[in-house]
Design a protein around this motif. Sequence first.
Motif, PDB file in Angstrom:
ATOM      1  N   THR A  38       0.811  -1.162   0.097  1.00 24.92           N
ATOM      2  CA  THR A  38       0.222   0.271   0.123  1.00 24.92           C
ATOM      3  C   THR A  38       0.818   1.312   0.005  1.00 24.92           C
ATOM      4  O   THR A  38       1.865   1.332   0.485  1.00 24.92           O
ATOM      5  CB  THR A  38      -0.990  -0.045   1.343  1.00 24.92           C
ATOM      6  N   ALA A  39       0.327   2.332  -0.535  1.00 23.48           N
ATOM      7  CA  ALA A  39       1.307   3.395  -0.775  1.00 23.48           C
ATOM      8  C   ALA A  39       1.349   4.231   0.658  1.00 23.48           C
ATOM      9  O   ALA A  39       2.415   4.843   0.831  1.00 23.48           O
ATOM     10  CB  ALA A  39       0.347   4.553  -1.740  1.00 23.48           C
ATOM     11  N   ASP A  40       0.584   4.263   1.383  1.00 22.84           N
ATOM     12  CA  ASP A  40       0.662   4.977   2.765  1.00 22.84           C
ATOM     13  C   ASP A  40       1.015   4.039   3.988  1.00 22.84           C
ATOM     14  O   ASP A  40       0.912   4.547   5.196  1.00 22.84           O
ATOM     15  CB  ASP A  40      -0.648   5.583   3.114  1.00 22.84           C
ATOM     16  N   VAL A  41       1.514   2.867   3.893  1.00 23.28           N
ATOM     17  CA  VAL A  41       1.880   2.135   4.773  1.00 23.28           C
ATOM     18  C   VAL A  41       2.770   2.660   5.648  1.00 23.28           C
ATOM     19  O   VAL A  41       3.040   2.565   7.192  1.00 23.28           O
ATOM     20  CB  VAL A  41       2.368   0.747   4.644  1.00 23.28           C
ATOM     21  N   LEU A  42       4.006   3.499   5.394  1.00 25.58           N
ATOM     22  CA  LEU A  42       5.042   3.956   5.924  1.00 25.58           C
ATOM     23  C   LEU A  42       4.236   5.209   6.967  1.00 25.58           C
ATOM     24  O   LEU A  42       4.929   5.209   7.942  1.00 25.58           O
ATOM     25  CB  LEU A  42       6.178   4.547   5.264  1.00 25.58           C
ATOM     26  N   ASP A  43       3.440   5.760   6.454  1.00 24.63           N
ATOM     27  CA  ASP A  43       2.833   6.921   7.082  1.00 24.63           C
ATOM     28  C   ASP A  43       2.206   6.235   8.329  1.00 24.63           C
ATOM     29  O   ASP A  43       2.259   7.074   9.432  1.00 24.63           O
ATOM     30  CB  ASP A  43       1.760   7.697   6.130  1.00 24.63           C
ATOM     31  N   HIS A  44       1.419   5.134   8.146  1.00 24.00           N
ATOM     32  CA  HIS A  44       0.759   4.656   9.478  1.00 24.00           C
ATOM     33  C   HIS A  44       1.734   4.087  10.311  1.00 24.00           C
ATOM     34  O   HIS A  44       1.739   4.158  11.454  1.00 24.00           O
ATOM     35  CB  HIS A  44       0.054   3.494   8.680  1.00 24.00           C
ATOM     36  N   PHE A  45       2.789   3.567   9.685  1.00 24.85           N
ATOM     37  CA  PHE A  45       3.841   2.780  10.469  1.00 24.85           C
ATOM     38  C   PHE A  45       4.745   3.685  11.555  1.00 24.85           C
ATOM     39  O   PHE A  45       4.987   3.667  12.477  1.00 24.85           O
ATOM     40  CB  PHE A  45       4.867   2.137   9.798  1.00 24.85           C
ATOM     41  N   LEU A  46       4.646   5.139  10.840  1.00 23.57           N
ATOM     42  CA  LEU A  46       5.495   6.110  11.492  1.00 23.57           C
ATOM     43  C   LEU A  46       4.774   6.530  12.832  1.00 23.57           C
ATOM     44  O   LEU A  46       5.469   7.358  13.629  1.00 23.57           O
ATOM     45  CB  LEU A  46       5.969   7.339  10.606  1.00 23.57           C
ATOM     46  N   GLU A  47       3.432   6.308  12.614  1.00 27.15           N
ATOM     47  CA  GLU A  47       2.917   6.868  14.032  1.00 27.15           C
ATOM     48  C   GLU A  47       3.038   6.298  15.345  1.00 27.15           C
ATOM     49  O   GLU A  47       2.653   6.419  16.369  1.00 27.15           O
ATOM     50  CB  GLU A  47       1.262   6.822  13.520  1.00 27.15           C
ATOM     51  N   PHE A  48       3.607   5.123  15.034  1.00 23.79           N
ATOM     52  CA  PHE A  48       4.073   4.050  16.181  1.00 23.79           C
ATOM     53  C   PHE A  48       5.482   3.931  16.475  1.00 23.79           C
ATOM     54  O   PHE A  48       6.042   3.253  17.292  1.00 23.79           O
ATOM     55  CB  PHE A  48       3.528   2.628  15.895  1.00 23.79           C
ATOM     56  N   GLU A  49       6.290   5.044  15.973  1.00 19.94           N
ATOM     57  CA  GLU A  49       7.484   4.820  15.990  1.00 19.94           C
ATOM     58  C   GLU A  49       8.204   4.939  17.479  1.00 19.94           C
ATOM     59  O   GLU A  49       9.285   4.777  17.894  1.00 19.94           O
ATOM     60  CB  GLU A  49       8.475   6.006  15.082  1.00 19.94           C
ATOM     61  N   ASP A  50       7.407   5.558  18.400  1.00 22.51           N
ATOM     62  CA  ASP A  50       7.760   5.716  19.619  1.00 22.51           C
ATOM     63  C   ASP A  50       7.093   4.941  20.686  1.00 22.51           C
ATOM     64  O   ASP A  50       6.994   4.985  21.986  1.00 22.51           O
ATOM     65  CB  ASP A  50       7.810   7.020  20.038  1.00 22.51           C
ATOM     66  N   ASP A  51       6.176   4.062  20.301  1.00 22.86           N
ATOM     67  CA  ASP A  51       5.020   3.061  21.173  1.00 22.86           C
ATOM     68  C   ASP A  51       5.804   2.014  21.613  1.00 22.86           C
ATOM     69  O   ASP A  51       5.990   0.939  20.723  1.00 22.86           O
ATOM     70  CB  ASP A  51       4.009   2.856  20.137  1.00 22.86           C
ATOM     71  N   ALA A  52       5.968   1.838  23.097  1.00 22.20           N
ATOM     72  CA  ALA A  52       6.509   0.725  23.455  1.00 22.20           C
ATOM     73  C   ALA A  52       5.671  -0.618  23.476  1.00 22.20           C
ATOM     74  O   ALA A  52       6.098  -1.784  23.832  1.00 22.20           O
ATOM     75  CB  ALA A  52       7.217   1.102  24.828  1.00 22.20           C
ATOM     76  N   GLN A  53       4.405  -0.045  23.333  1.00 23.46           N
ATOM     77  CA  GLN A  53       3.462  -1.546  23.122  1.00 23.46           C
ATOM     78  C   GLN A  53       3.646  -2.531  22.087  1.00 23.46           C
ATOM     79  O   GLN A  53       3.321  -3.228  22.051  1.00 23.46           O
ATOM     80  CB  GLN A  53       2.057  -0.912  23.137  1.00 23.46           C
ATOM     81  N   VAL A  54       4.299  -1.831  20.724  1.00 25.37           N
ATOM     82  CA  VAL A  54       4.663  -2.429  19.709  1.00 25.37           C
ATOM     83  C   VAL A  54       5.549  -3.419  19.842  1.00 25.37           C
ATOM     84  O   VAL A  54       6.769  -3.112  20.228  1.00 25.37           O
ATOM     85  CB  VAL A  54       4.943  -1.741  18.430  1.00 25.37           C
ATOM     86  N   ARG A  55       5.460  -4.889  19.969  1.00 24.07           N
ATOM     87  CA  ARG A  55       6.445  -5.891  20.345  1.00 24.07           C
ATOM     88  C   ARG A  55       6.457  -6.890  18.701  1.00 24.07           C
ATOM     89  O   ARG A  55       7.583  -7.717  18.902  1.00 24.07           O
ATOM     90  CB  ARG A  55       6.010  -6.587  21.481  1.00 24.07           C
ATOM     91  N   LEU A  56       5.752  -6.579  17.955  1.00 21.47           N
ATOM     92  CA  LEU A  56       5.937  -7.646  17.000  1.00 21.47           C
ATOM     93  C   LEU A  56       5.205  -6.934  15.639  1.00 21.47           C
ATOM     94  O   LEU A  56       4.214  -6.103  15.766  1.00 21.47           O
ATOM     95  CB  LEU A  56       4.826  -9.076  17.024  1.00 21.47           C
ATOM     96  N   VAL A  57       5.757  -7.288  14.742  1.00 26.69           N
ATOM     97  CA  VAL A  57       5.520  -6.551  13.240  1.00 26.69           C
ATOM     98  C   VAL A  57       5.519  -7.426  12.165  1.00 26.69           C
ATOM     99  O   VAL A  57       6.571  -8.184  12.116  1.00 26.69           O
ATOM    100  CB  VAL A  57       6.590  -5.206  12.893  1.00 26.69           C
ATOM    101  N   SER A  58       4.527  -7.658  11.279  1.00 23.82           N
ATOM    102  CA  SER A  58       4.383  -8.556  10.264  1.00 23.82           C
ATOM    103  C   SER A  58       4.585  -7.876   8.934  1.00 23.82           C
ATOM    104  O   SER A  58       3.817  -6.425   8.761  1.00 23.82           O
ATOM    105  CB  SER A  58       3.391  -9.545  10.387  1.00 23.82           C
ATOM    106  N   LEU A  59       5.119  -8.290   7.846  1.00 21.83           N
ATOM    107  CA  LEU A  59       5.126  -7.775   6.530  1.00 21.83           C
ATOM    108  C   LEU A  59       4.474  -8.694   5.468  1.00 21.83           C
ATOM    109  O   LEU A  59       4.568  -9.848   5.302  1.00 21.83           O
ATOM    110  CB  LEU A  59       6.742  -8.128   6.186  1.00 21.83           C
ATOM    111  N   MET A  60       3.458  -7.866   5.156  1.00 22.54           N
ATOM    112  CA  MET A  60       2.302  -8.827   4.339  1.00 22.54           C
ATOM    113  C   MET A  60       2.292  -8.184   2.953  1.00 22.54           C
ATOM    114  O   MET A  60       2.349  -6.988   2.920  1.00 22.54           O
ATOM    115  CB  MET A  60       0.927  -8.772   4.959  1.00 22.54           C
ATOM    116  N   ASP A  61       1.784  -8.976   1.985  1.00 21.32           N
ATOM    117  CA  ASP A  61       1.578  -8.411   0.556  1.00 21.32           C
ATOM    118  C   ASP A  61       0.547  -9.458   0.085  1.00 21.32           C
ATOM    119  O   ASP A  61       0.713 -10.609  -0.150  1.00 21.32           O
ATOM    120  CB  ASP A  61       2.832  -8.405  -0.266  1.00 21.32           C
TER     121      ASP A  61
END
Length: 383
Positions: free
Chosen positions: A143-166
């Motif tokens: 998706t074109a805007d996935v990095l914009d969404h992801f950057l909203e979580f750049e300092d969030d310690a709740q994030v412990r897992l990220v999956s890469l999907m297509d």
Amino acid sequence: MTAETVLSNARILLEDEIVAGSVLLRDGAIAAIDTGPSARGEDMEGDYLMPGLVELHTDHLEAHYAPRPGVRWDKTAAIQAHDAQVVTSGITTVFDCLRMGSDEDGGFALGEMRAMADALSNASGDDRLRAEHFIHLRCEVSTADVLDHFLEFEDDAQVRLVSLMDHAPGQRQFQTMEQYTLYYKTKRGLSDEAFALFVDRQRALSDRYAAPHRAAIAAACAARGIAVASHDDATLDHVEEAVGYGVRLSEFPTSIEAAKASHGKGMSVLMGAPNIVRGKSHSGNIAAKDLAAFGVLDVLSSDYVPLSLIHAPFVLAAEVEGVTLSRAIAMVTATPARTVGLDDRGRIAPGLRADLARVRHGGGDARAVPVVRSVWRQGKRVA
């Protein structure tokens, strides 16, 4: 003041065996395990006592927040409803999937999932939740805007897992157009012409964005120490790519070849518990039981049915030769905890968190639905 609880006369599911006895809980942790009958404490009446389940991939929060097309429910209410359902399924640690990236097939507006994460944090701070919640970002890299969404979580310690999907046609989950047509054309009610245009757009997006977005997100996770999962790997090339990105978890591989290779490279292979209960994949890919029979199934996830996470291990142990109940339960407790670096839970052992579930299962019917009778999180009864 020291807080103690004794849970007696249980069948205690250890990582490699089942023993009859009692467990002493003290100040939120497991203090001791004693074998043999006991008149002291709360009588488990011969029920199983197992570690609280660890859920790494559930989309179920989305179903509560967006229960119908165009409908958005109150976030706190959605979170509480989701939390109640996972806890009464024996889950004490849950990684809530939040979708990153939106396109014409769906997704959420920029800021929507950030607001959901804030609501999760507030609900936890207000002592509204019974399970412990972490965040799993499902990044749709095409998706074109996935990095914009992801950057909203750049300092969030709740994030412990990220999956890469297509999920583009011809990629990973949808290796054949037959599967893709069934899943998208039929579901969306598209005409032949509209579906052809939709396919062309999805392929173009994948060609343009998937590789750079995958690399950027993986690099950000490596810098922050966040566990990375690959998704729907189908080929040996996909597995080698995952190795290069430091992937720890291979989610829903779509071929036995990819599952074997991922397991051989030291990744934990995750499949859906509904796949075990149903005996097949909902999207026409490989059966999880086949991977278990080959010895390359490591983790189960409830995916879209929370109760399946406690149901599937009993089915697996009964129907796959060589898989004991202890080993099957480890797929929903010890192994997922280790995979994401949560070494304080997932097993019944002195010093670990007293996250536990009391479960009754009708031994005469392997497919009987188990009953979760009580749940403790850090020694506190939460269900």
